[in-house]
Design a protein around this motif. Sequence first.
Motif, PDB file in Angstrom:
ATOM      1  N   GLY A  37       0.666  -1.167  -0.113  1.00 40.03           N
ATOM      2  CA  GLY A  37      -0.006   0.028  -0.072  1.00 40.03           C
ATOM      3  C   GLY A  37       0.940   1.211   0.069  1.00 40.03           C
ATOM      4  N   GLY A  38       0.227   2.339  -0.750  1.00 34.89           N
ATOM      5  CA  GLY A  38       1.011   3.633  -0.704  1.00 34.89           C
ATOM      6  C   GLY A  38       2.164   3.542  -1.376  1.00 34.89           C
ATOM      7  N   PHE A  39       3.387   4.166  -0.948  1.00 36.93           N
ATOM      8  CA  PHE A  39       4.510   4.224  -1.508  1.00 36.93           C
ATOM      9  C   PHE A  39       5.169   2.991  -1.551  1.00 36.93           C
ATOM     10  CE2 PHE A  39       5.752   5.006   2.805  1.00 36.93           C
ATOM     11  CZ  PHE A  39       6.931   4.125   3.152  1.00 36.93           C
ATOM     12  N   ARG A  40       4.784   1.905  -0.521  1.00 39.05           N
ATOM     13  CA  ARG A  40       5.416   0.797  -0.761  1.00 39.05           C
ATOM     14  C   ARG A  40       5.019  -0.334  -1.843  1.00 39.05           C
ATOM     15  NH1 ARG A  40       3.272   1.970   4.215  1.00 39.05           N
ATOM     16  NH2 ARG A  40       4.589   2.442   5.720  1.00 39.05           N
ATOM     17  N   GLY A  41       3.992   0.197  -2.706  1.00 41.54           N
ATOM     18  CA  GLY A  41       3.599  -0.759  -3.721  1.00 41.54           C
ATOM     19  C   GLY A  41       2.978  -2.158  -3.243  1.00 41.54           C
ATOM     20  N   LYS A  42       3.279  -3.189  -4.175  1.00 43.77           N
ATOM     21  CA  LYS A  42       2.758  -4.563  -3.831  1.00 43.77           C
ATOM     22  C   LYS A  42       4.162  -5.539  -3.690  1.00 43.77           C
ATOM     23  CE  LYS A  42      -1.741  -4.144  -6.007  1.00 43.77           C
ATOM     24  NZ  LYS A  42      -2.464  -4.397  -4.773  1.00 43.77           N
ATOM     25  N   PHE A  43       3.916  -6.526  -3.179  1.00 40.21           N
ATOM     26  CA  PHE A  43       4.832  -7.806  -3.025  1.00 40.21           C
ATOM     27  C   PHE A  43       5.283  -8.197  -4.386  1.00 40.21           C
ATOM     28  CE2 PHE A  43       3.667  -8.288   1.433  1.00 40.21           C
ATOM     29  CZ  PHE A  43       4.995  -8.059   2.084  1.00 40.21           C
ATOM     30  N   TYR A  44       6.529  -8.423  -4.644  1.00 39.85           N
ATOM     31  CA  TYR A  44       7.022  -9.065  -5.857  1.00 39.85           C
ATOM     32  C   TYR A  44       6.138 -10.251  -5.913  1.00 39.85           C
ATOM     33  CZ  TYR A  44      10.822  -6.015  -6.696  1.00 39.85           C
ATOM     34  OH  TYR A  44      11.772  -4.970  -6.981  1.00 39.85           O
ATOM     35  N   PRO A  45       5.935 -11.048  -7.218  1.00 38.75           N
ATOM     36  CA  PRO A  45       5.128 -12.212  -7.346  1.00 38.75           C
ATOM     37  C   PRO A  45       5.948 -13.304  -6.511  1.00 38.75           C
ATOM     38  CG  PRO A  45       4.998 -10.991  -9.263  1.00 38.75           C
ATOM     39  CD  PRO A  45       6.149 -10.055  -8.420  1.00 38.75           C
ATOM     40  N   LEU A  46       7.180 -12.989  -6.648  1.00 35.25           N
ATOM     41  CA  LEU A  46       8.115 -14.444  -5.940  1.00 35.25           C
ATOM     42  C   LEU A  46       7.445 -14.520  -4.632  1.00 35.25           C
ATOM     43  CD1 LEU A  46      10.426 -13.115  -3.700  1.00 35.25           C
ATOM     44  CD2 LEU A  46      11.163 -12.313  -5.906  1.00 35.25           C
ATOM     45  N   VAL A  47       7.023 -13.479  -3.925  1.00 34.83           N
ATOM     46  CA  VAL A  47       6.631 -13.667  -2.384  1.00 34.83           C
ATOM     47  C   VAL A  47       5.340 -14.643  -2.374  1.00 34.83           C
ATOM     48  CG1 VAL A  47       5.541 -12.580  -0.325  1.00 34.83           C
ATOM     49  CG2 VAL A  47       7.346 -11.549  -1.683  1.00 34.83           C
ATOM     50  N   SER A  48       4.389 -14.679  -3.003  1.00 34.36           N
ATOM     51  CA  SER A  48       3.193 -15.578  -2.996  1.00 34.36           C
ATOM     52  C   SER A  48       3.487 -17.013  -3.721  1.00 34.36           C
ATOM     53  CB  SER A  48       2.205 -14.725  -3.739  1.00 34.36           C
ATOM     54  OG  SER A  48       2.299 -14.591  -5.188  1.00 34.36           O
ATOM     55  N   GLU A  49       4.343 -16.782  -4.749  1.00 34.09           N
ATOM     56  CA  GLU A  49       4.719 -17.974  -5.275  1.00 34.09           C
ATOM     57  C   GLU A  49       5.552 -19.036  -4.844  1.00 34.09           C
ATOM     58  OE1 GLU A  49       6.135 -19.156 -10.188  1.00 34.09           O
ATOM     59  OE2 GLU A  49       6.036 -17.281  -9.376  1.00 34.09           O
ATOM     60  N   TYR A  50       6.698 -18.575  -3.943  1.00 31.96           N
ATOM     61  CA  TYR A  50       7.675 -19.493  -3.392  1.00 31.96           C
ATOM     62  C   TYR A  50       7.679 -19.302  -1.856  1.00 31.96           C
ATOM     63  CZ  TYR A  50       9.138 -19.867  -8.105  1.00 31.96           C
ATOM     64  OH  TYR A  50       9.084 -19.758  -9.553  1.00 31.96           O
ATOM     65  N   LEU A  51       6.740 -18.205  -1.343  1.00 28.34           N
ATOM     66  CA  LEU A  51       6.986 -18.203   0.179  1.00 28.34           C
ATOM     67  C   LEU A  51       5.443 -18.216   0.731  1.00 28.34           C
ATOM     68  CD1 LEU A  51       9.711 -15.016   0.113  1.00 28.34           C
ATOM     69  CD2 LEU A  51       9.839 -17.464   0.672  1.00 28.34           C
ATOM     70  N   GLY A  52       4.785 -18.974   0.438  1.00 27.43           N
ATOM     71  CA  GLY A  52       3.568 -19.238   0.737  1.00 27.43           C
ATOM     72  C   GLY A  52       3.330 -19.950   2.189  1.00 27.43           C
TER      73      GLY A  52
END
Length: 204
Positions: A64-79
Amino acid sequence: MNKKSRYTEKLSHKNATIVMVDFLTGFDPGLRTIEKSTFVNNATAFAKISQIFKMPTIVLGEEGGFRGKFYPLVSEYLGHGISVERFTPSAWDEPKFREELEKIGRKKIILGGIALDICAQLLTLDLLNNGYEPYVVVDCSGSDQKLVEHAAMLRMTQAGATMVSWGTLASELMGDWRTPEGEAVGKLYQEHSGWGGFYQAFKD
């Protein structure tokens, strides 16, 4: 005669915890000491290491805000990771982070953070001050200036932290190509390292 120390003891999937700090798109403009494609490649390899060795992992950051969103690798490999929102410069100042570390109960902390001189450095210093043994994965981090990046690595090293790369980490955790993880590590090198030709793509 070589003296054994806590930093000569090899890392293993049984004695270490992984911490991923702020892999968020909003911080991309500050990545000037490493190419974005290389950074994402290295961070992805680091995340896959967590998955391959089924290591306890804490994922820090908030969207959120200036931080943006997590890189896709977070959801893909760090579930499998434990998510901890962080609103302080050092994650150590977040009570939930300290609670999760205590639950895991390991002193060796392998960490990578998108800003080597801010989030990674401040957490590293706090970990050292509280009896932990941080290993900073420097090729999964960056900064806005080489001089600043160099100063951060010097300060962390002088304070007692160890600088490592994801490639070294993968081999050290594996230990033997005949282990169940050996094949996965070989594939990791082929897909993400210079040994497998990753950097050749930028020359052709």
